[in-house]
Design a protein around this motif. Structure first.
Motif, PDB file in Angstrom:
ATOM      1  N   GLU A  35       1.329  -1.350  -0.137  1.00 37.24           N
ATOM      2  CA  GLU A  35      -0.126   0.034   0.648  1.00 37.24           C
ATOM      3  C   GLU A  35       0.732   1.146   0.105  1.00 37.24           C
ATOM      4  N   GLU A  36       0.394   1.971  -0.643  1.00 43.78           N
ATOM      5  CA  GLU A  36       1.095   3.787  -0.572  1.00 43.78           C
ATOM      6  C   GLU A  36      -0.165   4.616  -0.635  1.00 43.78           C
ATOM      7  N   PRO A  37       0.007   5.257   0.485  1.00 45.77           N
ATOM      8  CA  PRO A  37      -0.812   5.814   0.754  1.00 45.77           C
ATOM      9  C   PRO A  37      -0.387   7.197  -0.196  1.00 45.77           C
ATOM     10  N   ILE A  38      -1.471   8.068  -0.786  1.00 50.91           N
ATOM     11  CA  ILE A  38      -1.566   9.309  -1.796  1.00 50.91           C
ATOM     12  C   ILE A  38      -1.655  10.206  -0.844  1.00 50.91           C
ATOM     13  N   GLY A  39      -3.097  10.472  -0.278  1.00 52.48           N
ATOM     14  CA  GLY A  39      -3.581  11.915   0.394  1.00 52.48           C
ATOM     15  C   GLY A  39      -4.929  11.787   0.802  1.00 52.48           C
ATOM     16  N   PHE A  40      -5.897  12.444   1.106  1.00 49.67           N
ATOM     17  CA  PHE A  40      -6.942  12.411   0.936  1.00 49.67           C
ATOM     18  C   PHE A  40      -7.189  11.065   1.704  1.00 49.67           C
ATOM     19  N   GLY A  41      -6.592  10.008   2.207  1.00 50.15           N
ATOM     20  CA  GLY A  41      -7.563   9.421   1.885  1.00 50.15           C
ATOM     21  C   GLY A  41      -7.797   8.281   1.617  1.00 50.15           C
TER      22      GLY A  41
END
Length: 84
Positions: free
Chosen positions: A37-43
């Protein structure tokens, strides 16, 4: 003929997509060696899947197309490839 390792970035359609279900669908669609998983932003969280395919014309494109056609996938793009 060798193999090619590709990293595919898979973007869900929305932050509400069940990532565990999406991971299972990805693993069922293509021979995944690793998925993270790679967090991108705004959930929003993208998935990065490592897949090894034969070094033949069109093989990476077939993987990319198979992942694009999965339910809840907004986009799938090969971001890296290397011979193994």
């Amino acid at each position: 003929m060798g193999n090619v390792a590709i990293i595919v970035k898979i973007m869900p359609e929305s932050p509400d997509v069940d990532l565990e279900a999406l991971k299972s669908a990805v693993k069922a669609a293509v021979p995944v060696n690793d998925i993270r998983e790679e967090p991108i932003g705004f959930g929003l969280v993208a998935l990065k899947a490592a897949v090894v395919v034969p070094d033949k014309a069109g093989a990476p494109d077939e993987v990319e197309a198979a992942l694009r056609n999965l339910k809840d996938v907004g986009s799938a793009e090969i971001i890296e490839s290397t011979l193994v």
